[in-house]
Design a protein around this motif. Structure first.
Motif, PDB file in Angstrom:
ATOM      1  N   HIS A  53       0.928  -1.017   0.053  1.00 46.95           N
ATOM      2  CA  HIS A  53      -0.162   0.112  -0.015  1.00 46.95           C
ATOM      3  C   HIS A  53       0.910   1.207  -0.002  1.00 46.95           C
ATOM      4  O   HIS A  53       0.716   2.187  -0.920  1.00 46.95           O
ATOM      5  N   ASP A  54       1.839   1.315   0.902  1.00 42.15           N
ATOM      6  CA  ASP A  54       3.007   2.322   1.073  1.00 42.15           C
ATOM      7  C   ASP A  54       3.523   2.510  -0.459  1.00 42.15           C
ATOM      8  O   ASP A  54       3.592   3.805  -1.081  1.00 42.15           O
ATOM      9  N   THR A  55       4.051   1.562  -0.996  1.00 39.37           N
ATOM     10  CA  THR A  55       4.629   1.455  -2.283  1.00 39.37           C
ATOM     11  C   THR A  55       3.801   2.134  -3.423  1.00 39.37           C
ATOM     12  O   THR A  55       4.008   3.047  -4.265  1.00 39.37           O
ATOM     13  N   TYR A  56       2.694   1.757  -3.491  1.00 34.37           N
ATOM     14  CA  TYR A  56       1.497   1.892  -4.231  1.00 34.37           C
ATOM     15  C   TYR A  56       1.162   3.420  -4.221  1.00 34.37           C
ATOM     16  O   TYR A  56       1.532   4.461  -5.299  1.00 34.37           O
ATOM     17  N   HIS A  57       1.008   4.062  -3.183  1.00 38.11           N
ATOM     18  CA  HIS A  57       0.626   5.410  -2.877  1.00 38.11           C
ATOM     19  C   HIS A  57       1.937   6.535  -2.915  1.00 38.11           C
ATOM     20  O   HIS A  57       1.658   7.416  -3.321  1.00 38.11           O
ATOM     21  N   SER A  58       3.075   5.696  -2.545  1.00 37.65           N
ATOM     22  CA  SER A  58       4.059   6.572  -2.711  1.00 37.65           C
ATOM     23  C   SER A  58       4.298   7.016  -4.211  1.00 37.65           C
ATOM     24  O   SER A  58       4.644   8.263  -4.612  1.00 37.65           O
ATOM     25  N   GLY A  59       4.172   5.898  -5.234  1.00 36.47           N
ATOM     26  CA  GLY A  59       4.280   6.217  -6.796  1.00 36.47           C
ATOM     27  C   GLY A  59       3.007   7.345  -7.140  1.00 36.47           C
ATOM     28  O   GLY A  59       3.432   8.184  -7.886  1.00 36.47           O
ATOM     29  N   GLN A  60       1.833   7.048  -6.617  1.00 29.47           N
ATOM     30  CA  GLN A  60       0.690   7.909  -6.994  1.00 29.47           C
ATOM     31  C   GLN A  60       1.324   9.094  -6.370  1.00 29.47           C
ATOM     32  O   GLN A  60       0.761  10.168  -7.326  1.00 29.47           O
ATOM     33  N   ILE A  61       1.487   9.531  -5.245  1.00 27.61           N
ATOM     34  CA  ILE A  61       1.980  10.776  -4.804  1.00 27.61           C
ATOM     35  C   ILE A  61       3.126  11.550  -5.581  1.00 27.61           C
ATOM     36  O   ILE A  61       3.179  12.577  -6.117  1.00 27.61           O
ATOM     37  N   SER A  62       4.109  10.730  -6.224  1.00 30.44           N
ATOM     38  CA  SER A  62       5.148  11.191  -6.996  1.00 30.44           C
ATOM     39  C   SER A  62       4.592  11.772  -8.242  1.00 30.44           C
ATOM     40  O   SER A  62       4.796  13.002  -8.707  1.00 30.44           O
ATOM     41  N   LEU A  63       3.520  10.916  -8.852  1.00 28.33           N
ATOM     42  CA  LEU A  63       3.047  11.412  -9.986  1.00 28.33           C
ATOM     43  C   LEU A  63       2.209  12.610  -9.820  1.00 28.33           C
ATOM     44  O   LEU A  63       2.028  13.390 -10.836  1.00 28.33           O
ATOM     45  N   ILE A  64       1.397  12.640  -8.825  1.00 26.51           N
ATOM     46  CA  ILE A  64       0.548  14.120  -8.611  1.00 26.51           C
ATOM     47  C   ILE A  64       1.587  15.092  -8.180  1.00 26.51           C
ATOM     48  O   ILE A  64       1.314  15.986  -8.937  1.00 26.51           O
ATOM     49  N   LYS A  65       2.709  14.978  -7.569  1.00 28.90           N
ATOM     50  CA  LYS A  65       3.599  16.095  -7.438  1.00 28.90           C
ATOM     51  C   LYS A  65       4.038  16.602  -8.982  1.00 28.90           C
ATOM     52  O   LYS A  65       4.378  17.696  -9.037  1.00 28.90           O
ATOM     53  N   LYS A  66       4.393  15.570  -9.754  1.00 31.81           N
ATOM     54  CA  LYS A  66       4.906  15.835 -11.060  1.00 31.81           C
ATOM     55  C   LYS A  66       3.888  16.490 -11.789  1.00 31.81           C
ATOM     56  O   LYS A  66       4.126  17.725 -12.460  1.00 31.81           O
ATOM     57  N   GLY A  67       2.610  16.219 -11.800  1.00 30.21           N
ATOM     58  CA  GLY A  67       1.624  16.681 -12.730  1.00 30.21           C
ATOM     59  C   GLY A  67       1.311  18.435 -11.976  1.00 30.21           C
ATOM     60  O   GLY A  67       1.185  19.093 -12.573  1.00 30.21           O
ATOM     61  N   LEU A  68       1.401  18.585 -10.769  1.00 31.96           N
ATOM     62  CA  LEU A  68       1.184  19.790 -10.037  1.00 31.96           C
ATOM     63  C   LEU A  68       2.368  20.711 -10.591  1.00 31.96           C
ATOM     64  O   LEU A  68       2.036  21.874 -10.829  1.00 31.96           O
ATOM     65  N   LYS A  69       3.398  20.016 -10.662  1.00 34.48           N
ATOM     66  CA  LYS A  69       4.788  21.005 -10.725  1.00 34.48           C
ATOM     67  C   LYS A  69       4.474  21.323 -12.477  1.00 34.48           C
ATOM     68  O   LYS A  69       4.909  22.456 -12.682  1.00 34.48           O
ATOM     69  N   PHE A  70       4.060  20.355 -13.169  1.00 29.87           N
ATOM     70  CA  PHE A  70       3.924  20.687 -14.355  1.00 29.87           C
ATOM     71  C   PHE A  70       2.990  21.798 -14.689  1.00 29.87           C
ATOM     72  O   PHE A  70       2.926  22.569 -15.729  1.00 29.87           O
ATOM     73  N   LYS A  71       1.791  21.831 -13.917  1.00 35.58           N
ATOM     74  CA  LYS A  71       0.985  22.754 -14.331  1.00 35.58           C
ATOM     75  C   LYS A  71       1.237  24.056 -13.677  1.00 35.58           C
ATOM     76  O   LYS A  71       0.486  24.989 -13.569  1.00 35.58           O
ATOM     77  N   GLY A  72       2.424  24.183 -13.041  1.00 36.95           N
ATOM     78  CA  GLY A  72       2.959  25.347 -12.520  1.00 36.95           C
ATOM     79  C   GLY A  72       2.714  25.655 -10.986  1.00 36.95           C
ATOM     80  O   GLY A  72       3.041  26.628 -10.393  1.00 36.95           O
ATOM     81  N   LEU A  73       2.090  24.646 -10.307  1.00 34.02           N
ATOM     82  CA  LEU A  73       2.029  25.052  -8.898  1.00 34.02           C
ATOM     83  C   LEU A  73       3.198  24.818  -8.331  1.00 34.02           C
ATOM     84  O   LEU A  73       3.724  23.596  -8.455  1.00 34.02           O
ATOM     85  N   ASP A  74       3.775  25.737  -7.645  1.00 34.10           N
ATOM     86  CA  ASP A  74       5.011  25.581  -6.903  1.00 34.10           C
ATOM     87  C   ASP A  74       6.161  25.437  -7.902  1.00 34.10           C
ATOM     88  O   ASP A  74       7.001  24.748  -7.919  1.00 34.10           O
ATOM     89  N   ASP A  75       6.430  26.726  -8.533  1.00 33.87           N
ATOM     90  CA  ASP A  75       7.445  26.764  -9.502  1.00 33.87           C
ATOM     91  C   ASP A  75       8.764  26.678  -8.936  1.00 33.87           C
ATOM     92  O   ASP A  75       9.592  26.314  -9.732  1.00 33.87           O
ATOM     93  N   ASP A  76       8.998  27.063  -7.864  1.00 34.65           N
ATOM     94  CA  ASP A  76      10.458  27.082  -7.260  1.00 34.65           C
ATOM     95  C   ASP A  76      10.667  25.455  -7.230  1.00 34.65           C
ATOM     96  O   ASP A  76      11.878  25.162  -7.131  1.00 34.65           O
ATOM     97  N   LEU A  77       9.768  24.421  -7.302  1.00 38.18           N
ATOM     98  CA  LEU A  77      10.244  22.953  -7.419  1.00 38.18           C
ATOM     99  C   LEU A  77      10.088  22.429  -8.669  1.00 38.18           C
ATOM    100  O   LEU A  77       9.879  21.218  -8.825  1.00 38.18           O
ATOM    101  N   SER A  78       9.831  23.440  -9.932  1.00 33.74           N
ATOM    102  CA  SER A  78       9.735  22.577 -11.040  1.00 33.74           C
ATOM    103  C   SER A  78      10.611  22.158 -11.546  1.00 33.74           C
ATOM    104  O   SER A  78      10.652  21.596 -12.921  1.00 33.74           O
ATOM    105  N   ARG A  79      12.074  22.019 -11.062  1.00 34.03           N
ATOM    106  CA  ARG A  79      13.182  21.022 -11.521  1.00 34.03           C
ATOM    107  C   ARG A  79      13.500  19.990 -10.762  1.00 34.03           C
ATOM    108  O   ARG A  79      13.672  20.351  -9.534  1.00 34.03           O
ATOM    109  N   ASP A  80      13.949  18.879 -11.329  1.00 33.26           N
ATOM    110  CA  ASP A  80      14.308  17.814 -10.421  1.00 33.26           C
ATOM    111  C   ASP A  80      15.463  18.130  -9.792  1.00 33.26           C
ATOM    112  O   ASP A  80      16.205  18.833 -10.132  1.00 33.26           O
ATOM    113  N   GLU A  81      16.109  17.032  -9.149  1.00 30.10           N
ATOM    114  CA  GLU A  81      17.520  17.214  -8.541  1.00 30.10           C
ATOM    115  C   GLU A  81      18.707  17.115  -9.527  1.00 30.10           C
ATOM    116  O   GLU A  81      19.868  17.525  -9.243  1.00 30.10           O
ATOM    117  N   TYR A  82      18.383  16.865 -10.854  1.00 29.95           N
ATOM    118  CA  TYR A  82      19.214  16.932 -11.887  1.00 29.95           C
ATOM    119  C   TYR A  82      19.301  17.966 -12.830  1.00 29.95           C
ATOM    120  O   TYR A  82      20.197  18.245 -13.601  1.00 29.95           O
TER     121      TYR A  82
END
Length: 184
Positions: free
Chosen positions: A144-173
């Motif tokens: 359950h944790d593994t599944y929802h961790s992946g889901q949260i990762s995808l939600i974060k990416k989608g929100l960042k792509f939409k411009g929500l939280d611009d200061d985090l719009s780039r990954d660690e690379y």
């Protein structure tokens, strides 16, 4: 000597999936939640999807469910959407901090409950009020944790792509989210 090898492995997997720095599947739940702002936590990517805050509430609820069942509470359940995912209109700093703290405390309580066990024998017992074993329930929490961790990762990416939280719009690379692909 009492055997508890399987219990030790389950505790290790629960801890690694929750906060391990080098889980084989990718970032742990704690790593995935790092950098999530209250605004991101309360935002839905699309209608009829869960927010990150609702998923954190959900993960906490199921840890509490496990603890209650291991304590022998046959009647405890999570049958309503409010008990399973919560109900949030907006998330402020305090509420987001409280949700994360409750998740952390529920993890600690789950591990503490498991630490009280002297052997693996209880793992084959049926969970009160259910038709599955403690072994299945605890491995369910890990999955359950593994599944929802992946889901949260995808939600974060989608929100960042939409411009929500611009200061985090780039990954660690240094790559923009949406460019090519990355590790998770």
């Amino acid at each position: 000597m009492v055997q508890n090898d399987e219990l030790i492995r389950i505790i290790d997997l629960l801890n690694t999936t929750y906060e391990g720095e080098e889980a084989w599947h990718g970032p742990s739940l704690v790593e995935v939640l790092s950098g999530v702002s209250p605004e991101m936590a309360g935002h839905r990517l699309t209608p009829n999807t869960h927010s990150i805050a609702e998923l954190v509430f959900h993960l906490t609820s199921w840890r509490i469910f496990c603890v209650k069942k291991m304590q022998g509470d046959k009647d405890f359940d999570i049958k309503t959407p409010e008990k399973n995912f919560g109900s949030f209109q907006t998330i402020d700093d305090f509420e987001w901090e409280a949700l994360q703290m409750e998740l952390s405390l529920s993890q600690e309580e789950l591990i503490n409950e498991l630490d009280k066990r002297d052997d693996d024998e209880f793992l084959e017992d049926i969970v009160p009020g259910r038709d599955y074993t403690y072994y299945d329930m605890l491995h369910g929490v890990i999955n359950h944790d593994t599944y929802h961790s992946g889901q949260i990762s995808l939600i974060k990416k989608g929100l960042k792509f939409k411009g929500l939280d611009d200061d985090l719009s780039r990954d660690e690379y240094g790559s923009s989210y949406g460019d090519d692909f990355d590790n998770y």
